[in-house]
Write an enzyme that holds these catalytic residues in place. Sequence first.
Site, mmCIF file in Angstrom:
data_model
loop_
_atom_site.group_PDB
_atom_site.id
_atom_site.type_symbol
_atom_site.label_atom_id
_atom_site.label_comp_id
_atom_site.label_asym_id
_atom_site.label_seq_id
_atom_site.Cartn_x
_atom_site.Cartn_y
_atom_site.Cartn_z
ATOM 1 N N GLY A 37 -13.622 69.619 115.109
ATOM 2 C CA GLY A 37 -14.943 69.302 114.576
ATOM 3 C C GLY A 37 -16.040 69.501 115.611
ATOM 4 N N CYS A 38 -16.763 68.400 115.847
ATOM 5 C CA CYS A 38 -17.975 68.434 116.676
ATOM 6 C C CYS A 38 -17.787 69.158 118.016
ATOM 7 N N LYS A 50 -16.778 72.955 117.849
ATOM 8 C CA LYS A 50 -17.926 73.596 117.181
ATOM 9 C C LYS A 50 -19.093 73.760 118.149
ATOM 10 N N GLU A 73 -43.618 69.167 121.586
ATOM 11 C CA GLU A 73 -45.002 68.681 121.653
ATOM 12 C C GLU A 73 -45.760 68.969 120.357
ATOM 13 N N HIS A 91 -45.909 69.519 127.959
ATOM 14 C CA HIS A 91 -46.260 70.923 127.800
ATOM 15 C C HIS A 91 -45.537 71.779 128.842
ATOM 16 N N GLU A 102 -22.660 76.169 109.956
ATOM 17 C CA GLU A 102 -22.410 76.129 111.407
ATOM 18 C C GLU A 102 -21.393 77.197 111.816
ATOM 19 N N CYS A 121 -13.245 65.061 115.138
ATOM 20 C CA CYS A 121 -14.378 65.385 116.023
ATOM 21 C C CYS A 121 -13.918 66.135 117.268
ATOM 22 N N TYR A 124 -23.037 71.869 105.887
ATOM 23 C CA TYR A 124 -22.933 71.819 107.348
ATOM 24 C C TYR A 124 -21.884 72.809 107.892
HETATM 25 P P1 FAD Z 1 -10.971 61.400 111.940
HETATM 26 O O1 FAD Z 1 -11.690 61.757 113.168
HETATM 27 O O2 FAD Z 1 -10.689 62.474 110.976
HETATM 28 O O3 FAD Z 1 -9.589 60.714 112.416
HETATM 29 C C1 FAD Z 1 -8.579 60.334 111.516
HETATM 30 C C2 FAD Z 1 -7.225 60.443 112.206
HETATM 31 O O4 FAD Z 1 -6.221 59.747 111.450
HETATM 32 C C3 FAD Z 1 -6.742 61.888 112.308
HETATM 33 O O5 FAD Z 1 -6.228 62.147 113.597
HETATM 34 C C4 FAD Z 1 -5.611 61.950 111.272
HETATM 35 O O6 FAD Z 1 -4.672 62.946 111.551
HETATM 36 C C5 FAD Z 1 -5.052 60.552 111.399
HETATM 37 N N1 FAD Z 1 -4.259 60.098 110.242
HETATM 38 C C6 FAD Z 1 -4.462 60.372 108.930
HETATM 39 N N2 FAD Z 1 -3.550 59.740 108.177
HETATM 40 C C7 FAD Z 1 -2.764 59.027 109.030
HETATM 41 C C8 FAD Z 1 -1.646 58.151 108.860
HETATM 42 N N3 FAD Z 1 -1.177 57.841 107.639
HETATM 43 N N4 FAD Z 1 -1.055 57.640 109.960
HETATM 44 C C9 FAD Z 1 -1.504 57.935 111.197
HETATM 45 N N5 FAD Z 1 -2.579 58.752 111.416
HETATM 46 C C10 FAD Z 1 -3.197 59.276 110.351
HETATM 47 N N6 FAD Z 1 -19.943 64.792 113.057
HETATM 48 C C11 FAD Z 1 -20.998 64.631 113.884
HETATM 49 O O7 FAD Z 1 -21.497 63.527 114.043
HETATM 50 N N7 FAD Z 1 -21.509 65.705 114.570
HETATM 51 C C12 FAD Z 1 -21.000 66.947 114.460
HETATM 52 O O8 FAD Z 1 -21.481 67.888 115.096
HETATM 53 C C13 FAD Z 1 -19.891 67.137 113.599
HETATM 54 N N8 FAD Z 1 -19.335 68.353 113.468
HETATM 55 C C14 FAD Z 1 -18.250 68.513 112.663
HETATM 56 C C15 FAD Z 1 -17.709 69.783 112.541
HETATM 57 C C16 FAD Z 1 -16.624 69.986 111.729
HETATM 58 C C17 FAD Z 1 -16.038 71.370 111.609
HETATM 59 C C18 FAD Z 1 -16.044 68.881 111.024
HETATM 60 C C19 FAD Z 1 -14.841 69.085 110.161
HETATM 61 C C20 FAD Z 1 -16.582 67.621 111.136
HETATM 62 C C21 FAD Z 1 -17.697 67.417 111.948
HETATM 63 N N9 FAD Z 1 -18.292 66.174 112.084
HETATM 64 C C22 FAD Z 1 -19.380 66.019 112.896
HETATM 65 C C23 FAD Z 1 -17.775 64.998 111.337
HETATM 66 C C24 FAD Z 1 -16.887 64.118 112.241
HETATM 67 O O9 FAD Z 1 -15.911 64.914 112.859
HETATM 68 C C25 FAD Z 1 -16.228 63.048 111.391
HETATM 69 O O10 FAD Z 1 -17.218 62.342 110.687
HETATM 70 C C26 FAD Z 1 -15.440 62.053 112.249
HETATM 71 O O11 FAD Z 1 -14.451 62.707 112.987
HETATM 72 C C27 FAD Z 1 -14.791 60.991 111.368
HETATM 73 O O12 FAD Z 1 -14.017 60.127 112.141
HETATM 74 P P2 FAD Z 1 -12.861 59.238 111.482
HETATM 75 O O13 FAD Z 1 -12.408 58.304 112.537
HETATM 76 O O14 FAD Z 1 -13.314 58.690 110.197
HETATM 77 O O15 FAD Z 1 -11.690 60.255 111.121
HETATM 78 P P1 NDP Z 2 -20.015 69.033 102.152
HETATM 79 O O1 NDP Z 2 -19.283 68.107 101.299
HETATM 80 O O2 NDP Z 2 -21.190 68.559 102.905
HETATM 81 O O3 NDP Z 2 -20.467 70.319 101.308
HETATM 82 C C1 NDP Z 2 -19.574 71.057 100.549
HETATM 83 C C2 NDP Z 2 -20.167 72.420 100.250
HETATM 84 O O4 NDP Z 2 -19.209 73.196 99.554
HETATM 85 C C3 NDP Z 2 -21.406 72.362 99.384
HETATM 86 O O5 NDP Z 2 -22.256 73.414 99.749
HETATM 87 C C4 NDP Z 2 -20.823 72.572 97.978
HETATM 88 O O6 NDP Z 2 -21.730 73.153 97.093
HETATM 89 C C5 NDP Z 2 -19.727 73.559 98.268
HETATM 90 N N1 NDP Z 2 -18.622 73.522 97.313
HETATM 91 C C6 NDP Z 2 -17.946 72.443 96.875
HETATM 92 N N2 NDP Z 2 -16.948 72.823 96.070
HETATM 93 C C7 NDP Z 2 -16.992 74.163 95.978
HETATM 94 C C8 NDP Z 2 -16.214 75.131 95.322
HETATM 95 N N3 NDP Z 2 -15.176 74.784 94.560
HETATM 96 N N4 NDP Z 2 -16.521 76.426 95.488
HETATM 97 C C9 NDP Z 2 -17.576 76.789 96.253
HETATM 98 N N5 NDP Z 2 -18.356 75.922 96.906
HETATM 99 C C10 NDP Z 2 -18.061 74.613 96.774
HETATM 100 O O7 NDP Z 2 -18.895 69.603 103.092
HETATM 101 P P2 NDP Z 2 -18.745 70.169 104.526
HETATM 102 O O8 NDP Z 2 -17.323 70.531 104.457
HETATM 103 O O9 NDP Z 2 -19.716 71.216 104.901
HETATM 104 O O10 NDP Z 2 -19.004 68.926 105.489
HETATM 105 C C11 NDP Z 2 -18.314 67.709 105.344
HETATM 106 C C12 NDP Z 2 -19.011 66.626 106.120
HETATM 107 O O11 NDP Z 2 -18.709 66.764 107.505
HETATM 108 C C13 NDP Z 2 -20.537 66.673 106.040
HETATM 109 O O12 NDP Z 2 -20.997 65.933 104.954
HETATM 110 C C14 NDP Z 2 -20.976 66.102 107.347
HETATM 111 O O13 NDP Z 2 -21.244 64.735 107.215
HETATM 112 C C15 NDP Z 2 -19.798 66.331 108.280
HETATM 113 N N6 NDP Z 2 -20.196 67.362 109.243
HETATM 114 C C16 NDP Z 2 -21.203 67.080 110.120
HETATM 115 C C17 NDP Z 2 -21.638 68.043 110.979
HETATM 116 C C18 NDP Z 2 -22.754 67.725 111.905
HETATM 117 O O14 NDP Z 2 -23.088 66.560 112.066
HETATM 118 N N7 NDP Z 2 -23.340 68.715 112.555
HETATM 119 C C19 NDP Z 2 -21.051 69.359 111.026
HETATM 120 C C20 NDP Z 2 -19.994 69.557 110.082
HETATM 121 C C21 NDP Z 2 -19.599 68.579 109.222
HETATM 122 P P3 NDP Z 2 -22.690 72.293 96.139
HETATM 123 O O15 NDP Z 2 -23.919 71.980 96.937
HETATM 124 O O16 NDP Z 2 -22.929 73.229 95.011
HETATM 125 O O17 NDP Z 2 -21.941 71.068 95.727
#
Ligand code: FAD
Ligand code: NDP
Length: 522
Positions: free
Chosen positions: A80-81, A84, A500, A495, A221, A76, A217
């Site tokens: 990530g969040c 982004k 609204e 408004h 995004e 995040c 997503y």
């Molecule tokens: P993470 O935040 O992934 O943390 C896991 C940590 O564990 C990492 O630092 C990793 O390196 C570490 N780790 C892994 N293996 C080991 C190990 N063996 N030993 C020690 N450390 C280790 N969610 C939202 O709610 N709103 C958003 O706008 C949003 N935008 C996103 C945009 C993007 C591009 C992405 C990729 C994700 C987004 N998400 C968003 C999803 C959100 O970031 C994740 O759901 C959230 O970070 C998950 O938290 P977590 O604690 O499960 O794992």
């Molecule tokens: P998702 O798992 O949500 O979606 C994967 C996408 O990739 C789908 O459109 C899928 O298509 C497509 N896909 C899968 N495999 C292939 C392939 N081999 N070739 C081409 N297309 C493929 O993944 P994201 O990575 O977008 O997001 C992961 C999670 O992170 C989300 O579920 C969300 O919870 C979290 N997130 C949240 C955000 C937020 O809250 N604003 C922002 C970003 C991430 P198909 O539909 O055909 O399976």
Amino acid sequence: MSLNKGKPCRRVAELSLESIVGLMPWTYDYDLAVIGGGSGGLAAAKEAAQLGLKVVLFDYVKPTAKGTTWGLGGTCVNVGCIPKKIMHYAGLLGKSIKDARYLGWNLPEYTQFDWNLLVEKVQNYIKMLNFSYKVSLRSAKVCYINALAYITTNNEIEYFLNEKSYKIHSRAIIIAVGSRPFVPRDVPGAFELTITSDDIFSLEKSPGKTLIVGGSYIALECASFLNDLNFDVTVSVRSVVLRGFDRQCSNKVMNNLEELGVKFKFKNLPSKIEKCEREDKLLVTYTNGERDLFDTVLYAVGRVAETKNLGLENVGIIVGLDGKIPVNERDETSATNVYAVGDVAQGRLELTPTAIQAGEYLARRLAAVSSKIVNYNNVPTTVFASYEYSSVGYSQEKAKEYFGKENIEVYLREFSSLELSAAHRLKNERLWADEFDKEASPQCLSKLICLKSEDEKVVGFHFIGPNAGEICQGFALAIKLGAKKSDFDELIGIHPTDAESFCTLSVTLASGQDFRVSAGCG
Ligand code: FAD
Ligand code: NDP
């Protein structure tokens, strides 16, 4: 209870026999060991420590194929969040420049965007957050170890620091290792030549003309902010955009993005990616044989849980194909004393707030101060496209499936946001050369899905438009509390706002009436 003041843990040789065997509860080094310093892990560790448990937290980031790495805070904060949302805002500012000019700001005709400056500011902000997380762990008296953790038994974790092996023993272990982007190996060149969301926010070179593969997503995004930052963006979608979301809303998000300049290719994916040295570009061959040159190709096709090499086999945990760990409602895995929260836990929403709440509630249960479990119903979420899409509850399709077609009433309105229509936002000149002088279509869609059998209880709330995330957060509470359509009707609107619209929705989908309204009051 004595607290370990952030010192690395003792080496194996220094441990007593009892603690190596891990049989005697009082010989544990810690009450709780958390693996992963992201949203879920940090929340669990801090909460547990504040409740008096002795806690150690491991966090380590494996570099991406491009060598990108980052600090404490997980996905995040670093990739990530947070980055982004800043890039989303930077993109929106770019789009607002024309509105500002129209509404009286005397700005130069030619404005320039500097990718490197944006990346620098984003990275500075992240570093500040990394530092503040370290400080917060220190003040909560959590022992932070910047190393990869490996589970050896239900109470033992091994890790390496400066090539030396150490072991700690803990009463309980929480796995919160999150997930990392997946890049298909069966597309030649994809793994070697492309980037993922783990690289984009620190990319040193301006991305230029970009192909994004994926349709959910992350793909939308990234496509959205890159397009708003004036890059030429194409999205290659395998099936549909935003699978699982409301279809009408998903298509509206896509149409909005198209009008803003993003190009979509459906069912036409890269089959080969080659480096074109002469032009310093990537040559993409699609499945239908078409070819095109790009500066950057970004894969956003889903994520895989970080459970390889975690030692799960040592405690008998069997993961799914996506690497996720099966858990019950109390976040317990199949292994005694071992729990999992956040993205790594099977069936959970991959969102930061759900990971945080799961981590905090689990810590409270482990500290025996609460027995509460997370309620995953009605979790609001937002796709941060230029015109954001936010929703809580059921999509129209899912509502029909669960409650029956006859039991569903859908109220909706499509309209232009006041500010954007007053600024005469035009269609994107790049994509709509022939129609550039035409105003963009209405950007906003407000939609309520109601249950006829329960006095039109609202079971789905959907909004597309500026600041949808902010709007939906408040309405989500109403949905969680069981609001009915009549409650929305009685509520007096603020408004003039886009929100609204929800107080005066009168057209139903079933009526067949036009649900698009022109701008103006009433
Ligand atoms: P993470 O935040 O992934 O943390 C896991 C940590 O564990 C990492 O630092 C990793 O390196 C570490 N780790 C892994 N293996 C080991 C190990 N063996 N030993 C020690 N450390 C280790 N969610 C939202 O709610 N709103 C958003 O706008 C949003 N935008 C996103 C945009 C993007 C591009 C992405 C990729 C994700 C987004 N998400 C968003 C999803 C959100 O970031 C994740 O759901 C959230 O970070 C998950 O938290 P977590 O604690 O499960 O794992
Ligand atoms: P998702 O798992 O949500 O979606 C994967 C996408 O990739 C789908 O459109 C899928 O298509 C497509 N896909 C899968 N495999 C292939 C392939 N081999 N070739 C081409 N297309 C493929 O993944 P994201 O990575 O977008 O997001 C992961 C999670 O992170 C989300 O579920 C969300 O919870 C979290 N997130 C949240 C955000 C937020 O809250 N604003 C922002 C970003 C991430 P198909 O539909 O055909 O399976």
